[in-house]
Structures are given as structure tokens and as C-alpha cells.
Design a protein around this motif. Structure first.
Motif, PDB file in Angstrom:
ATOM      1  N   TYR A  53      41.696  51.281  42.130  1.00  0.00           N
ATOM      2  CA  TYR A  53      42.169  49.868  41.839  1.00  0.00           C
ATOM      3  C   TYR A  53      43.057  49.325  43.049  1.00  0.00           C
ATOM      4  O   TYR A  53      42.978  48.223  43.410  1.00  0.00           O
ATOM      5  CB  TYR A  53      42.741  49.555  40.372  1.00  0.00           C
ATOM      6  CG  TYR A  53      43.209  48.169  40.407  1.00  0.00           C
ATOM      7  CD1 TYR A  53      42.484  47.303  39.966  1.00  0.00           C
ATOM      8  CD2 TYR A  53      44.539  47.615  40.637  1.00  0.00           C
ATOM      9  CE1 TYR A  53      42.660  45.962  39.761  1.00  0.00           C
ATOM     10  CE2 TYR A  53      44.787  46.324  40.451  1.00  0.00           C
ATOM     11  CZ  TYR A  53      43.970  45.525  40.137  1.00  0.00           C
ATOM     12  OH  TYR A  53      44.340  44.169  40.007  1.00  0.00           O
ATOM     13  N   SER A  90      41.385  46.402  45.236  1.00  0.00           N
ATOM     14  CA  SER A  90      42.220  45.138  45.175  1.00  0.00           C
ATOM     15  C   SER A  90      42.964  44.864  46.688  1.00  0.00           C
ATOM     16  O   SER A  90      42.903  43.594  46.800  1.00  0.00           O
ATOM     17  CB  SER A  90      43.513  45.358  44.152  1.00  0.00           C
ATOM     18  OG  SER A  90      44.291  46.262  44.527  1.00  0.00           O
ATOM     19  N   GLU A 110      41.825  41.341  48.271  1.00  0.00           N
ATOM     20  CA  GLU A 110      42.988  40.376  48.817  1.00  0.00           C
ATOM     21  C   GLU A 110      42.703  40.070  50.664  1.00  0.00           C
ATOM     22  O   GLU A 110      42.869  39.030  50.879  1.00  0.00           O
ATOM     23  CB  GLU A 110      44.350  41.068  48.476  1.00  0.00           C
ATOM     24  CG  GLU A 110      45.504  40.215  48.901  1.00  0.00           C
ATOM     25  CD  GLU A 110      45.894  40.256  50.442  1.00  0.00           C
ATOM     26  OE1 GLU A 110      46.251  38.995  50.927  1.00  0.00           O
ATOM     27  OE2 GLU A 110      45.708  41.306  50.915  1.00  0.00           O
ATOM     28  N   GLU A 112      38.619  47.678  37.437  1.00  0.00           N
ATOM     29  CA  GLU A 112      38.316  46.976  38.757  1.00  0.00           C
ATOM     30  C   GLU A 112      37.342  45.522  38.541  1.00  0.00           C
ATOM     31  O   GLU A 112      37.192  44.773  39.511  1.00  0.00           O
ATOM     32  CB  GLU A 112      37.481  47.839  39.548  1.00  0.00           C
ATOM     33  CG  GLU A 112      38.419  48.780  40.358  1.00  0.00           C
ATOM     34  CD  GLU A 112      37.521  49.903  41.074  1.00  0.00           C
ATOM     35  OE1 GLU A 112      37.485  50.076  42.239  1.00  0.00           O
ATOM     36  OE2 GLU A 112      36.847  50.559  40.493  1.00  0.00           O
ATOM     37  N   LEU A 114      38.327  41.999  39.280  1.00  0.00           N
ATOM     38  CA  LEU A 114      38.641  41.473  40.532  1.00  0.00           C
ATOM     39  C   LEU A 114      37.455  40.821  41.107  1.00  0.00           C
ATOM     40  O   LEU A 114      37.379  40.056  41.978  1.00  0.00           O
ATOM     41  CB  LEU A 114      38.520  42.900  41.467  1.00  0.00           C
ATOM     42  CG  LEU A 114      39.838  43.569  41.370  1.00  0.00           C
ATOM     43  CD1 LEU A 114      39.834  44.912  42.082  1.00  0.00           C
ATOM     44  CD2 LEU A 114      41.403  42.802  41.940  1.00  0.00           C
TER      45      LEU A 114
END
Length: 443
Positions: free
Chosen positions: A215, A219, A223, A242, A245
Motif C-alpha cells: 500500500y 498509494s 498520488e 489497495e 485506491l
């Protein structure tokens, strides 16, 4: 083979399952109808009610050429792939040498044109030293650009923040990410070694490469992609966490997508007791709860495609102690039969399986004229018979000579595979004259 007429099939395509016939001529599907009459064909095949589906397009394989002939080659692994219902593959860059230059890419394409039984494409690799080359890539010349944000070594590990920022900002095509957080993995390994010493069992793999390590990296990738507008595809999700996301909406409305691999759908951490290093892979196979969450997500749009991450190693390597055994397992030969167990178990309908292994892969990678049963499209076709077979009764076609499915039975078998209109696999035999074509990417 100029023309093939397949009669009495159950065609699975674009959310529907219908009875009908399909005619192939000069590599293409030229006619689909409830009944085709008055057409002459070089070969007629009575499907007798078998499923007829577009061949699986595998977006993630490691065929080991060049560099590791004892583990696999484009010749051996493409033969195994067509036996498993895979008509096209996209090979990863971590060969020897790695695919980090245009010369290495051209060499792979030449090798495949000479020996591959399946259609082929190649992902380009990223290092700290080749960002100028990556930024200048022609998007139509590569399947995608692959970045190892963790779980790699040497020149292919890219975890420097400045390098990642530039990559996500400048990559000219789809960016594929292997997401594991190496510092977390190293810390977990150190803690387990401190508690239990050096002889850790294979089950420790799921604790070392745990959900948090995945993760933290995935992540970060999401991002970065949102900030730079990157077309990002996150490979081989393994955890329930996950999934949050990724958006549950149609592929055409997303710039961030995700893949799940068949071994993360079919195995969980209880299987380490029997299979040990044979299912050691990166990212690790995790809990039953994670497996079940991934299965459930296939019926939504959070998970876009199913791949194999076929990564063969020799049997001798896999017999080493856990810490020395390499990560990866051979999967392509039994890809569709194994995934069809999920259909039999009611996890997902056959139409969804076809969408995630064929339709959506062609859409995601902008591959024209493939991935569907449509008139005018290339004839990449698979006939699937509802006939059970024992894995141990078949020769293993992968160079490594073993499979994690040994001892299992599957309820469906691939009876026919056509690659660009050529018979590649029929009733248990490879057509050695079949040659796949280079995939095109229309971006």
C-alpha cells in the motif's frame, strides 16, 4: 491455412453468449452468424457447443529471453502460452540485458518474429540513467513503460523521489508500476530474522512483503499519477486495502487502472504449507481475505484486467532454502483453464472473465483489431471444451518443466487456439509452423 469455419459454437463476446458459426479467412474473422451456409473453407471444425472466446491477451509475462535459457525463451514460453489460451503477450524488460535501450528493444522484436508462436509486444524499462530515452519513446513502438518502484535490484530499481517525479511527468505512454516499498520489506525481514533466525519458512514471504509494504508504494504511485496526469497502470494487486485506491468506473473514464494476476486469485497464504517456494512471488500471495476481496472486485470496474505475471525459474532454484529461492512461478500453460474454475465456482460469469482477459486488455493498451469476436478483426480465438483433465497427465511446455498446479484437475481444457488466423494449438498439439505477429499500439 487460408480459411477455417467453426460451426456450432457458443460465442462469448461483449457481455453476451450466443450460439453461432464463425468464418476465418486470411487471418481475419470475415463472418459471424447464427448459421453460415454456402461458404467453402479449407478446414471445418464442429465446436459441438464449446465456448468460443477471443484469446487471452496477457499484459505481463517474463519469458526470460535474452539471458536465461534454462528458465525460458520466447519459443518455449509462447508455446506454453497458446496451450493455455493466450494468443498475445507483452513481455517485461527485466531480461539480461534489460530492455533499457532502443537496441535491446529491437533485438527482442527480432527474436520474437523468428520464434514466437503467439503475438507479441514488449514493455520498455526504466532506470536512473535512461530517462531521456524514455521521454523520447514513440508510444506506438512499445507496449508500455515499466517501473520497478521496489522489489528489484541494480539498474531497474527506481526509488529516488526526483527520478520518480520526472518519470511520472514526462513518460509519453502508459506507465506500468510494480509497487512494493523496499524499506518496509527490509525492516520486516530484519524483524523476522531477529525473532526466528535465518531459517525462515516460505510462509514468511507474506509477512515480509506484507499489505503495508504494497500500500505504501501503490498509494505513492497513484498520488504521483494524479499530480502529473500520468496514464498509470498498477500491476498485480494483492491486497484488499489497495482496491480503495482505484475508481469503480468504466475504463474509458479512467487514467489510473489496475491489474490482478491469476495466482493471487487462486492461491492464498494457506497454500505455503504444501507448495512452499513454488508459490514464492513478488508481490507475495497473501491472506484468504485479500484473495476473496480481489475476486469480488473483478465484478466491478476497480480491477480492469487479469494477467499472469508468468515468471519461470528452474526446479533446482526453487528447492533452495526460502531466503535463496527466487520469486516467480510459471503460469501461462494453464491460464484459462485455471481461471475458468472461478466461473465454475460462481465467482464471476464467463462474460466478465472474457472482458478482463481480452476486451479490456485490448482497450487499455490501444491494440487495434484484437481482443473481440468482430468481423474484420484478427482471428485470435480459443475453443474451450467442458472436459476435465489432470494437470499431471500433460507435458509441461515451459522450459522450467514444472507447474504450481501439479496434482490439480481443471474442469475445462483448451481444445483449439488460433493466432492471427493460424492454428497454433489443436487437440493437445502445437503447430510448429505458426508464427505470431507484432502487436500494434494505436496511441
Amino acid at each position: 491455412m487460408n480459411s477455417v469455419l467453426i460451426r456450432n459454437a457458443r460465442l462469448v463476446n461483449e457481455g453476451r453468449e450466443v450460439e453461432g458459426d464463425l468464418l476465418v479467412s486470411h487471418g481475419r474473422i470475415v463472418k459471424i452468424a447464427r448459421s453460415i451456409e454456402g461458404e467453402r473453407a479449407t478446414l471445418e471444425i464442429d465446436a459441438n457447443g464449446q465456448w468460443l472466446v477471443p484469446g487471452m491477451i496477457d499484459d505481463q509475462v517474463h519469458f526470460r529471453e535474452p539471458g536465461a535459457p534454462a528458465k525460458g525463451s520466447l519459443y518455449t514460453e509462447s508455446r506454453a502460452a497458446v496451450a493455455g489460451g493466450i494468443t498475445s503477450f507483452m513481455d517485461m524488460p527485466n531480461t539480461q540485458p534489460a530492455t533499457l535501450t532502443l537496441e535491446a528493444l529491437a533485438d527482442k522484436k527480432h527474436r520474437a518474429a523468428t520464434t514466437s508462436v503467439a503475438n507479441y509486444g514488449f514493455h520498455f524499462g526504466v532506470s536512473h540513467d535512461n530517462l531521456d530515452t524514455v521521454a523520447a519513446l514513440n508510444p506506438c513502438e512499445v507496449a508500455g513503460v515499466k517501473v520497478f518502484m521496489g522489489a528489484s535490484t541494480g539498474n531497474l530499481l527506481v526509488d529516488d523521489p526526483a527520478t520518480l517525479e520526472r518519470l511520472f511527468a514526462e513518460v509519453p505512454t502508459i506507465l506500468l508500476a510494480h509497487c512494493e516499498h523496499t524499506p518496509s520489506i527490509d525492516a520486516n525481514a530484519a524483524n523476522l530474522h531477529a525473532q526466528f533466525g535465518e531459517r525462515l519458512p516460505p510462509a514468511a514471504h507474506a509477512l515480509i512483503r506484507n499489505a503495508e509494504s504494497c500500500y505504501r508504494s501503490s498509494s505513492l504511485a497513484v498520488e504521483l499519477a494524479r499530480r502529473h496526469g500520468t496514464r498509470l497502470h498498477v500491476l498485480h494487486l494483492t491486497t484488499a486495502r489497495e482496491l480503495a485506491l482505484f475508481e469503480d468506473k468504466p475504463l474509458a473514464h479512467k487514467r489510473i487502472t489496475a491489474e490482478v494476476c491469476l495466482h493471487h486469485l487462486l492461491f492464498d497464504d494457506r497454500d505455503y504449507a504444501d507448495l512452499g517456494n513454488l508459490i514464492k512471488c513478488n508481490p507475495a500471495i497473501k491472506t484468504q481475505a485479500d484473495r476473496d476481496a480481489l475476486r469480488a472486485a473483478l465484478n466491478s470496474n476497480r480491477l480492469d484486467v487479469i494477467g499472469s505475471d508468468h515468471a519461470p525459474h528452474t526446479w533446482e532454484e526453487k528447492q533452495r532454502p526460502y531466503a535463496q529461492a527466487p520469486a516467480g512461478l510459471p503460469l501461462v500453460q494453464h491460464a484459462l483453464p485455471a481461471l475458468l474454475e472461478l466461473v465454475e465456482e460462481g465467482v464471476l460469469p464467463i462474460t466478465t472473465l472474457v472482458a478482463k482477459t481480452s476486451h479490456r486488455v485490448a482497450d487499455l493498451f490501444a491494440i487495434p483489431d484484437r481482443g473481440y469476436l468482430r468481423e474484420g478483426y484478427w482471428a485470435d480465438l480459443v475453443l474451450i471444451a467442458a472436459q476435465a483433465f489432470e494437470v499431471n497427465q500433460q507435458p509441461i511446455l515451459s522450459q522450467c518443466g514444472w507447474t504450481p498446479f501439479a496434482g490439480r484437475s481443471f474442469r475445462h481444457r483448451v481444445s483449439l487456439t488460433m493466432v492471427s488466423g493460424q492454428i497454433a494449438w489443436h487437440e493437445g498439439r502445437i503447430n510448429e509452423q505458426c508464427r505470431g505477429l507484432a502487436l500494434r499500439f494505436m496511441r
